[in-house]
Design a protein around this motif. Sequence first.
Motif, PDB file in Angstrom:
ATOM      1  N   THR A   1      73.752 -69.908 -36.673  1.00 35.33           N
ATOM      2  CA  THR A   1      74.764 -69.750 -37.715  1.00 35.33           C
ATOM      3  C   THR A   1      75.038 -68.283 -37.981  1.00 35.33           C
ATOM      4  O   THR A   1      76.181 -67.851 -38.131  1.00 35.33           O
ATOM      5  N   TYR A   2      73.981 -67.460 -38.046  1.00 33.07           N
ATOM      6  CA  TYR A   2      74.166 -66.023 -38.234  1.00 33.07           C
ATOM      7  C   TYR A   2      74.973 -65.420 -37.092  1.00 33.07           C
ATOM      8  O   TYR A   2      75.817 -64.542 -37.295  1.00 33.07           O
ATOM      9  N   LEU A   3      74.706 -65.876 -35.856  1.00 34.18           N
ATOM     10  CA  LEU A   3      75.443 -65.352 -34.712  1.00 34.18           C
ATOM     11  C   LEU A   3      76.913 -65.725 -34.780  1.00 34.18           C
ATOM     12  O   LEU A   3      77.780 -64.927 -34.443  1.00 34.18           O
ATOM     13  N   VAL A   4      77.214 -66.955 -35.226  1.00 32.75           N
ATOM     14  CA  VAL A   4      78.606 -67.375 -35.386  1.00 32.75           C
ATOM     15  C   VAL A   4      79.314 -66.474 -36.388  1.00 32.75           C
ATOM     16  O   VAL A   4      80.417 -65.983 -36.159  1.00 32.75           O
ATOM     17  N   LEU A   5      78.677 -66.242 -37.543  1.00 33.88           N
ATOM     18  CA  LEU A   5      79.269 -65.391 -38.570  1.00 33.88           C
ATOM     19  C   LEU A   5      79.480 -63.974 -38.057  1.00 33.88           C
ATOM     20  O   LEU A   5      80.492 -63.325 -38.329  1.00 33.88           O
TER      21      LEU A   5
ATOM     22  N   SER B   1      75.728 -59.026 -24.839  1.00 30.86           N
ATOM     23  CA  SER B   1      76.585 -60.131 -25.250  1.00 30.86           C
ATOM     24  C   SER B   1      75.811 -61.183 -26.054  1.00 30.86           C
ATOM     25  O   SER B   1      75.340 -62.182 -25.504  1.00 30.86           O
ATOM     26  N   PRO B   2      75.674 -61.006 -27.373  1.00 27.16           N
ATOM     27  CA  PRO B   2      75.104 -62.071 -28.194  1.00 27.16           C
ATOM     28  C   PRO B   2      76.134 -63.189 -28.379  1.00 27.16           C
ATOM     29  O   PRO B   2      77.351 -62.930 -28.404  1.00 27.16           O
ATOM     30  N   GLY B   3      75.661 -64.421 -28.488  1.00 23.00           N
ATOM     31  CA  GLY B   3      76.610 -65.515 -28.618  1.00 23.00           C
ATOM     32  C   GLY B   3      75.987 -66.827 -29.041  1.00 23.00           C
ATOM     33  O   GLY B   3      74.791 -66.911 -29.354  1.00 23.00           O
ATOM     34  N   VAL B   4      76.811 -67.843 -29.052  1.00 22.71           N
ATOM     35  CA  VAL B   4      76.387 -69.198 -29.392  1.00 22.71           C
ATOM     36  C   VAL B   4      76.998 -70.166 -28.379  1.00 22.71           C
ATOM     37  O   VAL B   4      78.020 -69.879 -27.748  1.00 22.71           O
ATOM     38  N   SER B   5      76.364 -71.300 -28.198  1.00 19.68           N
ATOM     39  CA  SER B   5      76.873 -72.333 -27.299  1.00 19.68           C
ATOM     40  C   SER B   5      76.404 -73.700 -27.794  1.00 19.68           C
ATOM     41  O   SER B   5      75.512 -73.795 -28.644  1.00 19.68           O
ATOM     42  N   TYR B   6      77.030 -74.736 -27.247  1.00 19.70           N
ATOM     43  CA  TYR B   6      76.600 -76.097 -27.577  1.00 19.70           C
ATOM     44  C   TYR B   6      76.341 -76.870 -26.298  1.00 19.70           C
ATOM     45  O   TYR B   6      77.246 -77.025 -25.453  1.00 19.70           O
ATOM     46  N   ARG B   7      75.116 -77.320 -26.116  1.00 21.01           N
ATOM     47  CA  ARG B   7      74.690 -78.072 -24.930  1.00 21.01           C
ATOM     48  C   ARG B   7      74.865 -79.566 -25.200  1.00 21.01           C
ATOM     49  O   ARG B   7      74.396 -80.093 -26.196  1.00 21.01           O
ATOM     50  N   ARG B   8      75.542 -80.259 -24.273  1.00 20.11           N
ATOM     51  CA  ARG B   8      75.741 -81.697 -24.414  1.00 20.11           C
ATOM     52  C   ARG B   8      75.268 -82.414 -23.166  1.00 20.11           C
ATOM     53  O   ARG B   8      75.698 -82.112 -22.047  1.00 20.11           O
ATOM     54  N   ALA B   9      74.338 -83.350 -23.338  1.00 20.86           N
ATOM     55  CA  ALA B   9      73.793 -84.144 -22.230  1.00 20.86           C
ATOM     56  C   ALA B   9      74.507 -85.490 -22.149  1.00 20.86           C
ATOM     57  O   ALA B   9      74.895 -86.064 -23.176  1.00 20.86           O
ATOM     58  N   PHE B  10      74.659 -85.995 -20.927  1.00 21.68           N
ATOM     59  CA  PHE B  10      75.306 -87.281 -20.690  1.00 21.68           C
ATOM     60  C   PHE B  10      74.476 -88.093 -19.692  1.00 21.68           C
ATOM     61  O   PHE B  10      74.192 -87.613 -18.598  1.00 21.68           O
ATOM     62  N   GLY B  11      74.076 -89.296 -20.078  1.00 20.63           N
ATOM     63  CA  GLY B  11      73.422 -90.216 -19.146  1.00 20.63           C
ATOM     64  C   GLY B  11      71.938 -90.015 -18.965  1.00 20.63           C
ATOM     65  O   GLY B  11      71.378 -90.416 -17.938  1.00 20.63           O
ATOM     66  N   SER B  12      71.253 -89.440 -19.940  1.00 17.56           N
ATOM     67  CA  SER B  12      69.798 -89.291 -19.820  1.00 17.56           C
ATOM     68  C   SER B  12      69.122 -90.641 -19.968  1.00 17.56           C
ATOM     69  O   SER B  12      69.591 -91.529 -20.669  1.00 17.56           O
ATOM     70  N   ASN B  13      67.973 -90.786 -19.301  1.00 15.89           N
ATOM     71  CA  ASN B  13      67.256 -92.064 -19.320  1.00 15.89           C
ATOM     72  C   ASN B  13      65.761 -91.848 -19.443  1.00 15.89           C
ATOM     73  O   ASN B  13      64.957 -92.640 -18.963  1.00 15.89           O
TER      74      ASN B  13
ATOM     75  N   GLY C   1      72.282 -79.904 -28.274  1.00 16.13           N
ATOM     76  CA  GLY C   1      72.057 -79.062 -29.438  1.00 16.13           C
ATOM     77  C   GLY C   1      72.737 -77.708 -29.367  1.00 16.13           C
ATOM     78  O   GLY C   1      73.172 -77.248 -28.300  1.00 16.13           O
ATOM     79  N   LEU C   2      72.815 -77.058 -30.515  1.00 15.87           N
ATOM     80  CA  LEU C   2      73.366 -75.714 -30.637  1.00 15.87           C
ATOM     81  C   LEU C   2      72.351 -74.688 -30.168  1.00 15.87           C
ATOM     82  O   LEU C   2      71.148 -74.836 -30.405  1.00 15.87           O
ATOM     83  N   SER C   3      72.828 -73.655 -29.502  1.00 18.50           N
ATOM     84  CA  SER C   3      71.964 -72.575 -29.024  1.00 18.50           C
ATOM     85  C   SER C   3      72.519 -71.226 -29.464  1.00 18.50           C
ATOM     86  O   SER C   3      73.741 -71.012 -29.431  1.00 18.50           O
ATOM     87  N   GLY C   4      71.634 -70.326 -29.853  1.00 18.21           N
ATOM     88  CA  GLY C   4      71.976 -68.918 -29.976  1.00 18.21           C
ATOM     89  C   GLY C   4      71.445 -68.198 -28.751  1.00 18.21           C
ATOM     90  O   GLY C   4      70.457 -68.635 -28.152  1.00 18.21           O
ATOM     91  N   ASN C   5      72.088 -67.122 -28.321  1.00 22.60           N
ATOM     92  CA  ASN C   5      71.603 -66.421 -27.137  1.00 22.60           C
ATOM     93  C   ASN C   5      71.820 -64.922 -27.258  1.00 22.60           C
ATOM     94  O   ASN C   5      72.744 -64.447 -27.930  1.00 22.60           O
ATOM     95  N   LEU C   6      70.949 -64.161 -26.599  1.00 25.11           N
ATOM     96  CA  LEU C   6      71.079 -62.719 -26.441  1.00 25.11           C
ATOM     97  C   LEU C   6      71.119 -62.445 -24.945  1.00 25.11           C
ATOM     98  O   LEU C   6      70.223 -62.858 -24.208  1.00 25.11           O
ATOM     99  N   THR C   7      72.157 -61.741 -24.477  1.00 27.83           N
ATOM    100  CA  THR C   7      72.408 -61.617 -23.048  1.00 27.83           C
ATOM    101  C   THR C   7      72.701 -60.170 -22.662  1.00 27.83           C
ATOM    102  O   THR C   7      73.458 -59.481 -23.343  1.00 27.83           O
ATOM    103  N   LEU C   8      72.102 -59.734 -21.558  1.00 31.00           N
ATOM    104  CA  LEU C   8      72.426 -58.457 -20.932  1.00 31.00           C
ATOM    105  C   LEU C   8      73.065 -58.733 -19.584  1.00 31.00           C
ATOM    106  O   LEU C   8      72.575 -59.565 -18.810  1.00 31.00           O
TER     107      LEU C   8
END
Length: 209
Positions: free
Chosen positions: A7-11, A174-186, A197-204
Amino acid sequence: MKYSLPTYLVLFILFAVNSAIAQENQTIFKGGDLKRSGGYGALSNKFTTINGSYANMPEVYGGWFINRRLMIGVAGAATTNRIPVPVENQYITGERLSYQYGQFGLMTEYVTASTKRVHVNFNLMTGAGFILQYDRNGWDNWEFEDDANDPDFFFVMEPGVQLELNLFKWMRFSPGVSYRRAFGSNSKGLTDDELSGLSGNLTLKFGRF
C-alpha cells in the motif's frame, strides 16, 4: 491507520507520477544519450503472501528493449523463506514442512518516457507457477517424484506497475507493486485465491537502455 508495504508503494508511485511526467533530465547522477534499442536484466525482490503467510520471493528477469519502450524477455522467481504447511494439509505428518512456490515465463514491460530521469513502466509476467511441500530441515530433499513434495503446476499471470529512476545510463532503480493471479491449481488444501496476492517489489536493472 496502518498500511501494508504494498500500500505504501502504491501511494509512493501515485504521488510521484506527476513529477515523473515533468522531468527533463535523462539520469539522476549522469547525463548522456540513451540507446534507441538494447537490452537489460533485472534483479528484484518481492514481498508477498502465500496461503496467508509472508513470502519472500527473489526474481530475475530480462530481455530485449525495443525503441526505448517495450521489453520482451523471460522471468523466473521462487520463495526463499519458510511458509508453514498446515498439519491437515501435510503429506508427511509430524515434519516441519514448508511450501515452496515458484513461477517462470514470458515477461513484457512497457516503459513510458524512458529518457526522463523519473518515469513509470507497466509489466506483465505470464507463464507457469508451481507449489510443493518440502522438509525445511532437509535442504537436499528436492526429489519431484517423491509424493511428499506434492508438486502442482498451474497457469499464473502477474501485471504490475513500477516507478523507475534512471540512476545512470546503465542502471535503474524501480520500486513497484504487482498482483499475482493463479489459475487451475490443484494442490492439497490450496485454492487459486490462496496462491494469488498483492506483491511489493524493489528492483535494480542493468543494461543498455
